[in-house]
Design a protein around this motif. Structure first.
Motif, mmCIF file in Angstrom:
data_model
loop_
_atom_site.group_PDB
_atom_site.id
_atom_site.type_symbol
_atom_site.label_atom_id
_atom_site.label_comp_id
_atom_site.label_asym_id
_atom_site.label_seq_id
_atom_site.Cartn_x
_atom_site.Cartn_y
_atom_site.Cartn_z
ATOM 1 N N ARG A 61 0.981 -1.227 -0.084
ATOM 2 C CA ARG A 61 -0.056 -0.027 0.030
ATOM 3 C C ARG A 61 1.032 1.188 0.015
ATOM 4 N NH1 ARG A 61 -2.807 3.721 3.555
ATOM 5 N NH2 ARG A 61 -4.982 4.048 2.726
ATOM 6 N N ARG A 62 2.040 1.328 0.823
ATOM 7 C CA ARG A 62 2.899 2.216 0.955
ATOM 8 C C ARG A 62 3.583 2.542 -0.538
ATOM 9 N NH1 ARG A 62 4.881 0.858 5.596
ATOM 10 N NH2 ARG A 62 6.430 -0.339 4.740
ATOM 11 N N GLU A 63 4.107 1.540 -1.368
ATOM 12 C CA GLU A 63 4.462 1.625 -2.431
ATOM 13 C C GLU A 63 3.280 2.126 -3.758
ATOM 14 O OE1 GLU A 63 6.549 -1.050 -5.690
ATOM 15 O OE2 GLU A 63 7.257 -1.432 -3.727
ATOM 16 N N ALA A 64 2.261 1.704 -3.622
ATOM 17 C CA ALA A 64 1.421 2.078 -4.452
ATOM 18 C C ALA A 64 0.962 3.493 -4.410
ATOM 19 C CB ALA A 64 0.001 1.124 -4.316
ATOM 20 N N ALA A 65 0.889 4.233 -3.259
ATOM 21 C CA ALA A 65 0.725 5.445 -2.790
ATOM 22 C C ALA A 65 1.863 6.228 -3.625
ATOM 23 C CB ALA A 65 0.566 5.773 -1.399
ATOM 24 N N THR A 66 2.758 5.668 -3.925
ATOM 25 C CA THR A 66 3.928 6.886 -4.533
ATOM 26 C C THR A 66 3.716 6.569 -6.104
ATOM 27 O OG1 THR A 66 5.446 4.870 -4.682
ATOM 28 C CG2 THR A 66 5.574 6.407 -2.773
ATOM 29 N N LEU A 67 3.098 5.676 -6.562
ATOM 30 C CA LEU A 67 2.843 5.661 -7.781
ATOM 31 C C LEU A 67 1.238 6.485 -8.381
ATOM 32 C CD1 LEU A 67 3.346 1.887 -8.224
ATOM 33 C CD2 LEU A 67 5.143 3.678 -8.778
ATOM 34 N N LEU A 68 0.671 6.699 -7.470
ATOM 35 C CA LEU A 68 -0.611 7.234 -7.827
ATOM 36 C C LEU A 68 -0.463 8.930 -7.733
ATOM 37 C CD1 LEU A 68 -2.934 4.602 -5.751
ATOM 38 C CD2 LEU A 68 -3.050 5.323 -8.299
ATOM 39 N N PRO A 69 -1.482 9.507 -8.439
ATOM 40 C CA PRO A 69 -1.330 10.936 -8.268
ATOM 41 C C PRO A 69 -1.498 11.569 -6.773
ATOM 42 C CG PRO A 69 -2.685 10.403 -10.073
ATOM 43 C CD PRO A 69 -2.355 9.163 -9.250
ATOM 44 N N ALA A 70 -1.069 12.548 -6.340
ATOM 45 C CA ALA A 70 -1.215 13.080 -4.958
ATOM 46 C C ALA A 70 -2.699 13.380 -4.669
ATOM 47 C CB ALA A 70 -0.420 14.365 -4.877
ATOM 48 N N GLY A 71 -3.147 12.824 -3.420
ATOM 49 C CA GLY A 71 -4.372 13.219 -3.142
ATOM 50 C C GLY A 71 -5.551 12.105 -3.496
ATOM 51 N N THR A 72 -4.968 11.274 -4.311
ATOM 52 C CA THR A 72 -5.769 9.904 -4.408
ATOM 53 C C THR A 72 -6.287 9.205 -3.078
ATOM 54 O OG1 THR A 72 -4.705 9.466 -6.738
ATOM 55 C CG2 THR A 72 -5.587 7.588 -5.829
ATOM 56 N N LYS A 73 -7.417 8.717 -2.994
ATOM 57 C CA LYS A 73 -7.956 8.205 -1.908
ATOM 58 C C LYS A 73 -7.560 6.608 -2.055
ATOM 59 C CE LYS A 73 -11.964 9.577 -0.015
ATOM 60 N NZ LYS A 73 -13.440 9.564 0.284
ATOM 61 N N LEU A 74 -6.841 5.932 -1.087
ATOM 62 C CA LEU A 74 -6.669 4.775 -0.952
ATOM 63 C C LEU A 74 -7.581 4.018 -0.300
ATOM 64 C CD1 LEU A 74 -2.841 4.852 -0.781
ATOM 65 C CD2 LEU A 74 -4.192 4.495 -2.833
ATOM 66 N N ALA A 75 -7.834 2.610 -0.726
ATOM 67 C CA ALA A 75 -8.724 1.729 0.432
ATOM 68 C C ALA A 75 -8.014 1.631 1.563
ATOM 69 C CB ALA A 75 -9.081 0.558 -0.540
ATOM 70 N N ALA A 76 -8.679 1.171 2.512
ATOM 71 C CA ALA A 76 -8.089 0.560 3.698
ATOM 72 C C ALA A 76 -7.348 -0.640 3.565
ATOM 73 C CB ALA A 76 -9.216 0.795 4.858
ATOM 74 N N LEU A 77 -6.527 -1.141 4.501
ATOM 75 C CA LEU A 77 -5.816 -2.333 4.250
ATOM 76 C C LEU A 77 -6.793 -3.387 4.835
ATOM 77 C CD1 LEU A 77 -2.242 -1.611 5.759
ATOM 78 C CD2 LEU A 77 -2.736 -2.447 3.332
ATOM 79 N N ARG A 78 -6.514 -4.500 4.328
ATOM 80 C CA ARG A 78 -7.442 -5.447 4.613
ATOM 81 C C ARG A 78 -6.578 -6.519 5.892
ATOM 82 N NH1 ARG A 78 -11.913 -6.763 4.416
ATOM 83 N NH2 ARG A 78 -11.590 -9.053 4.139
ATOM 84 N N PRO A 79 -7.088 -6.506 7.169
ATOM 85 C CA PRO A 79 -6.399 -6.928 8.254
ATOM 86 C C PRO A 79 -6.365 -8.651 7.760
ATOM 87 C CG PRO A 79 -7.773 -5.434 8.986
ATOM 88 C CD PRO A 79 -8.091 -5.557 7.648
ATOM 89 N N ALA A 80 -5.382 -9.221 8.086
ATOM 90 C CA ALA A 80 -5.303 -10.553 7.780
ATOM 91 C C ALA A 80 -6.014 -11.548 8.740
ATOM 92 C CB ALA A 80 -3.884 -11.186 7.947
ATOM 93 N N LYS A 81 -6.278 -10.957 10.071
ATOM 94 C CA LYS A 81 -6.798 -11.501 10.952
ATOM 95 C C LYS A 81 -8.359 -11.514 10.938
ATOM 96 C CE LYS A 81 -7.326 -7.225 13.732
ATOM 97 N NZ LYS A 81 -6.909 -6.547 14.676
ATOM 98 N N GLU A 82 -8.911 -10.889 9.764
ATOM 99 C CA GLU A 82 -10.434 -11.137 9.387
ATOM 100 C C GLU A 82 -10.761 -12.453 9.106
ATOM 101 O OE1 GLU A 82 -11.939 -7.870 7.062
ATOM 102 O OE2 GLU A 82 -11.299 -6.271 8.770
ATOM 103 N N GLY A 83 -10.044 -12.899 8.398
ATOM 104 C CA GLY A 83 -10.061 -14.562 7.841
ATOM 105 C C GLY A 83 -11.238 -14.584 6.797
ATOM 106 N N PRO A 84 -11.242 -15.530 6.366
ATOM 107 C CA PRO A 84 -11.939 -15.952 4.881
ATOM 108 C C PRO A 84 -13.341 -15.508 4.709
ATOM 109 C CG PRO A 84 -10.505 -17.694 5.428
ATOM 110 C CD PRO A 84 -10.669 -16.735 6.766
ATOM 111 N N SER A 85 -13.949 -15.560 6.197
ATOM 112 C CA SER A 85 -15.685 -15.220 6.101
ATOM 113 C C SER A 85 -15.961 -13.891 5.783
ATOM 114 C CB SER A 85 -15.891 -15.621 7.759
ATOM 115 O OG SER A 85 -15.520 -14.946 8.548
ATOM 116 N N THR A 86 -14.944 -13.043 6.197
ATOM 117 C CA THR A 86 -15.194 -11.516 5.696
ATOM 118 C C THR A 86 -14.446 -11.062 4.645
ATOM 119 O OG1 THR A 86 -13.410 -10.944 7.361
ATOM 120 C CG2 THR A 86 -15.633 -11.063 8.126
ATOM 121 N N ALA A 87 -13.683 -11.913 3.635
ATOM 122 C CA ALA A 87 -12.736 -11.523 2.857
ATOM 123 C C ALA A 87 -13.326 -11.227 1.596
ATOM 124 C CB ALA A 87 -11.560 -12.511 2.632
ATOM 125 N N TYR A 88 -14.469 -12.086 1.173
ATOM 126 C CA TYR A 88 -14.901 -12.171 -0.063
ATOM 127 C C TYR A 88 -16.018 -11.302 -0.209
ATOM 128 C CZ TYR A 88 -16.763 -14.152 -4.517
ATOM 129 O OH TYR A 88 -17.191 -14.158 -5.675
#
Length: 123
Positions: A61-88
């Motif tokens: 996410r940090r690297e992608a932010a450097t590739l996008l234009p300034a001010g682009t809204k990035l999605a929140a990170l997906r915590p690994a602990k949420e598990g498959p039931s909330t992932a899809y």
């Protein structure tokens, strides 16, 4: 960059974002695996049809932010602990696919699209 904007995607949703002259989707299927090797993405789960669902790591996410234009809204990170039931979410994949197709058709730039953060369930 698409994962930074849309939380998660499979190769199917990422395919419209590759150059139009590219005839094979092999590079799109291989790219997340390469990014996983360097710690930029992680496989969230494998769908029932065999597709891999990918999302960014903190470093990705940090690297992608450097590739996008300034001010682009990035999605929140997906915590690994949420598990498959909330992932899809088929809806989330549809949003990513439509945005990619619109960008490919010249309707807006990929970085101009944003996604909603959450749905509130009505009781």
């Amino acid at each position: 960059m698409a994962l930074a904007l849309f939380l998660r995607a499979t190769a199917r949703e990422l395919w419209p974002l590759v150059p139009p002259h590219q005839r094979s989707d092999k590079s799109i299927r291989d790219a997340p695996a390469d990014l996983k090797t360097v710690g930029r993405v992680r496989e969230e789960l494998r769908l029932s049809d065999g597709r891999k669902l990918w999302c960014l790591t903190t470093a990705g996410r940090r690297e992608a932010a450097t590739l996008l234009p300034a001010g682009t809204k990035l999605a929140a990170l997906r915590p690994a602990k949420e598990g498959p039931s909330t992932a899809y979410s088929e809806h989330a994949l549809d949003v990513a696919a439509v945005a990619g197709l619109l960008a490919r058709a010249g309707i807006g730039h990929l970085a101009a699209f944003t996604v909603m953060k959450a749905h509130l369930a009505q009781v």
